[in-house]
Design a protein around this motif. Structure first.
Motif, PDB file in Angstrom:
ATOM      1  N   GLU A 143       0.918  -1.274   0.027  1.00 52.42           N
ATOM      2  CA  GLU A 143       0.131  -0.393  -0.262  1.00 52.42           C
ATOM      3  C   GLU A 143       0.958   1.461   0.212  1.00 52.42           C
ATOM      4  O   GLU A 143       0.492   2.033  -0.433  1.00 52.42           O
ATOM      5  CB  GLU A 143      -1.094  -0.038   1.468  1.00 52.42           C
ATOM      6  CG  GLU A 143      -2.136  -1.003   1.182  1.00 52.42           C
ATOM      7  CD  GLU A 143      -2.570  -1.097   2.295  1.00 52.42           C
ATOM      8  OE1 GLU A 143      -2.171  -0.354   3.247  1.00 52.42           O
ATOM      9  OE2 GLU A 143      -3.642  -2.085   2.487  1.00 52.42           O
ATOM     10  N   ALA A 144       2.615   0.754   0.948  1.00 53.28           N
ATOM     11  CA  ALA A 144       3.103   2.760   0.772  1.00 53.28           C
ATOM     12  C   ALA A 144       3.347   2.796  -0.547  1.00 53.28           C
ATOM     13  O   ALA A 144       3.451   3.649  -0.583  1.00 53.28           O
ATOM     14  CB  ALA A 144       4.179   2.173   1.768  1.00 53.28           C
ATOM     15  N   ALA A 145       3.672   1.521  -1.370  1.00 55.86           N
ATOM     16  CA  ALA A 145       4.975   1.412  -2.409  1.00 55.86           C
ATOM     17  C   ALA A 145       3.397   1.994  -3.403  1.00 55.86           C
ATOM     18  O   ALA A 145       3.971   3.288  -4.786  1.00 55.86           O
ATOM     19  CB  ALA A 145       4.505   0.612  -3.045  1.00 55.86           C
ATOM     20  N   GLN A 146       2.039   1.913  -3.163  1.00 56.96           N
ATOM     21  CA  GLN A 146       0.991   2.256  -4.244  1.00 56.96           C
ATOM     22  C   GLN A 146       0.907   3.693  -4.533  1.00 56.96           C
ATOM     23  O   GLN A 146       1.147   4.747  -5.426  1.00 56.96           O
ATOM     24  CB  GLN A 146      -0.249   1.560  -4.587  1.00 56.96           C
ATOM     25  CG  GLN A 146      -0.964   1.602  -5.521  1.00 56.96           C
ATOM     26  CD  GLN A 146      -2.576   1.051  -4.776  1.00 56.96           C
ATOM     27  OE1 GLN A 146      -2.680   0.373  -4.020  1.00 56.96           O
ATOM     28  NE2 GLN A 146      -3.134   1.542  -6.001  1.00 56.96           N
ATOM     29  N   ALA A 147       0.899   4.452  -2.846  1.00 54.09           N
ATOM     30  CA  ALA A 147       0.820   5.318  -2.298  1.00 54.09           C
ATOM     31  C   ALA A 147       1.907   6.040  -3.240  1.00 54.09           C
ATOM     32  O   ALA A 147       1.564   7.574  -3.624  1.00 54.09           O
ATOM     33  CB  ALA A 147       0.514   6.658  -0.654  1.00 54.09           C
ATOM     34  N   ALA A 148       3.823   6.155  -2.966  1.00 50.75           N
ATOM     35  CA  ALA A 148       4.801   6.839  -3.526  1.00 50.75           C
ATOM     36  C   ALA A 148       4.185   6.864  -4.592  1.00 50.75           C
ATOM     37  O   ALA A 148       5.107   7.311  -5.559  1.00 50.75           O
ATOM     38  CB  ALA A 148       5.968   6.130  -3.031  1.00 50.75           C
ATOM     39  N   ALA A 149       3.913   5.713  -4.957  1.00 54.80           N
ATOM     40  CA  ALA A 149       3.545   5.743  -7.187  1.00 54.80           C
ATOM     41  C   ALA A 149       3.089   7.043  -7.951  1.00 54.80           C
ATOM     42  O   ALA A 149       2.973   7.442  -8.623  1.00 54.80           O
ATOM     43  CB  ALA A 149       3.929   4.337  -7.531  1.00 54.80           C
ATOM     44  N   ALA A 150       2.146   6.456  -7.299  1.00 51.61           N
ATOM     45  CA  ALA A 150       0.511   8.029  -7.523  1.00 51.61           C
ATOM     46  C   ALA A 150       1.134   9.059  -6.518  1.00 51.61           C
ATOM     47  O   ALA A 150       1.453  10.207  -7.570  1.00 51.61           O
ATOM     48  CB  ALA A 150      -0.532   7.722  -6.352  1.00 51.61           C
ATOM     49  N   ALA A 151       1.635   9.435  -5.928  1.00 49.05           N
ATOM     50  CA  ALA A 151       2.187  10.636  -5.636  1.00 49.05           C
ATOM     51  C   ALA A 151       3.843  10.890  -7.095  1.00 49.05           C
ATOM     52  O   ALA A 151       3.528  12.619  -7.043  1.00 49.05           O
ATOM     53  CB  ALA A 151       3.134  10.865  -4.496  1.00 49.05           C
TER      54      ALA A 151
END
Length: 368
Positions: A314-322
């Motif tokens: 989940e953290a990686a997905q949020a980082a990629a979206a940012a």
């Protein structure tokens, strides 16, 4: 009988008159000058005194107390040709009744005229300003002259006072204006002195306040720096004592990326096109570190491994979206700067799956 009665009455009347002339009662503080057949005989002292009837006669009754005489205003010309009106008060006493009776006919009138002439001589040698400010000097001069002159008359001048000096009306107006101007000048000087002292004190207060404020800021910064250093040292010691896993560090890094992107001061981010690849490589590197000594999970933490992996994904997905959002903003800004219709300049990054950031390279090799 009638003739005898008249004679008896006349004898009695003569006896009474003779007795009245023979007996003289003098009150206290008075002396009577007695003449016998027109010539000075003696001076009667206070009390009961006997005289020779029809031969001795009282010439004058002299009051020996100190007397006060106020003379009417006298016009006097000063040395600067100004006419002033001066009132004087004279204090004197008779010390020799015989000389006061025989040396001068009217000593009171003589004293008045002597005072006027002496006053004119003294004031005539002074200007108006000095005459107004030298009353003591004028009084002493008048007293000395009058005492010297009236001494041979048996009179002692004890005090001479100038009661009032009245200059002309025009001179009084000028003097009032001068005094008013002088008072205004003194008031202005005092006001300026007060303002000066106020400004000096205010400047001193500002100076001390600035010094104290600067010293307080310095102390605060020193204490803040010491606190930050102590906090960093404490965190560093805690990390070394805990010996955290590399996967935990990678997980913390991925959680920090969305917070960096959401900062209010981060308006424009310049991110290279290879950001996603770099994140993928970082994930592989962090996953490869799990084979190092001391990075193996503890047995009691094995049951939480699946939960940690889900949170890391989940953290990686949020980082990629940012990262993607920041990249889009950069392209829009570049397009507005160049005037193009669409965003240009930076190639679109390749999509990265969140699981690739936390995947273990060893597992990939095994699956391959």
């Amino acid at each position: 009988m009638t003739v005898i009665g008249v004679l008896v009455l006349a004898v009695a009347l003569i006896a009474v008159v003779t007795l009245a002339k023979a007996v003289r009662i003098v009150p206290q503080q008075r002396q009577d000058v007695v003449e016998r057949l027109g010539k000075y005989k003696r001076t009667l002292s206070p009390g009961l005194n006997l005289l020779v009837p029809f031969i001795d006669a009282v010439r004058t009754k002299v009051d020996m107390r100190e007397q006060v005489v106020s003379f009417p205003p006298q016009p006097v010309i000063t040395s600067d040709n100004l006419v002033v009106s001066i009132d004087t008060v004279l204090y004197f006493k008779v010390v020799d009744s015989v000389r006061a009776t025989y040396e001068i006919s009217s000593f009171l009138q003589a004293i008045e005229q002597l005072t006027v002439t002496t006053l004119r001589n003294v004031i005539g040698s002074l200007d108006l300003e000095r005459a107004l400010t030298s009353r003591d000097e004028i009084n002493r001069h008048l007293s000395g002259v009058l005492d010297e002159t009236t001494g041979r008359w048996g009179i002692k001048v004890t005090r001479v006072e100038i009661k009032a000096i009245e200059p002309p009306a025009s001179i009084r107006d000028s003097m009032e204006k001068q005094m008013r101007a002088e008072r205004d000048r003194r008031a202005a000087i005092l006001t300026a002195e007060g303002h000066k002292q106020s400004v000096i004190l205010t400047a001193e207060g500002d100076k001390q306040s600035a010094v104290l404020r600067a010293d307080g800021d310095r102390q605060a910064r020193i204490l803040q720096a010491e606190g930050q250093a102590k906090a960093i040292r404490t965190v560093f010691d805690a990390i070394h004592q805990a010996n955290p896993s590399q996967k935990v560090l990678a997980y913390q890094y991925l959680q920090a990326l969305p917070q960096i992107a959401q900062g209010s001061a981060n308006k424009v981010w310049i991110i290279p096109a290879e950001l996603t690849k770099a994140l993928e490589g970082m994930g592989g590197a962090l996953g490869g570190l799990s084979q190092m000594v001391g990075d193996l999970p503890a047995p009691e933490a094995a049951e939480h491994a699946s939960q940690v992996e889900r949170e890391a994904a989940e953290a990686a997905q949020a980082a990629a979206a940012a990262a993607q959002q920041i990249h889009d903003e950069v392209r829009v800004v570049e397009a507005q700067a160049t005037g193009a219709k669409g965003p240009q300049g930076l190639p679109a990054p390749e999509p990265v799956s969140p699981t690739s950031l936390v995947a273990d390279p060893t597992d990939e090799r095994e699956r391959g």
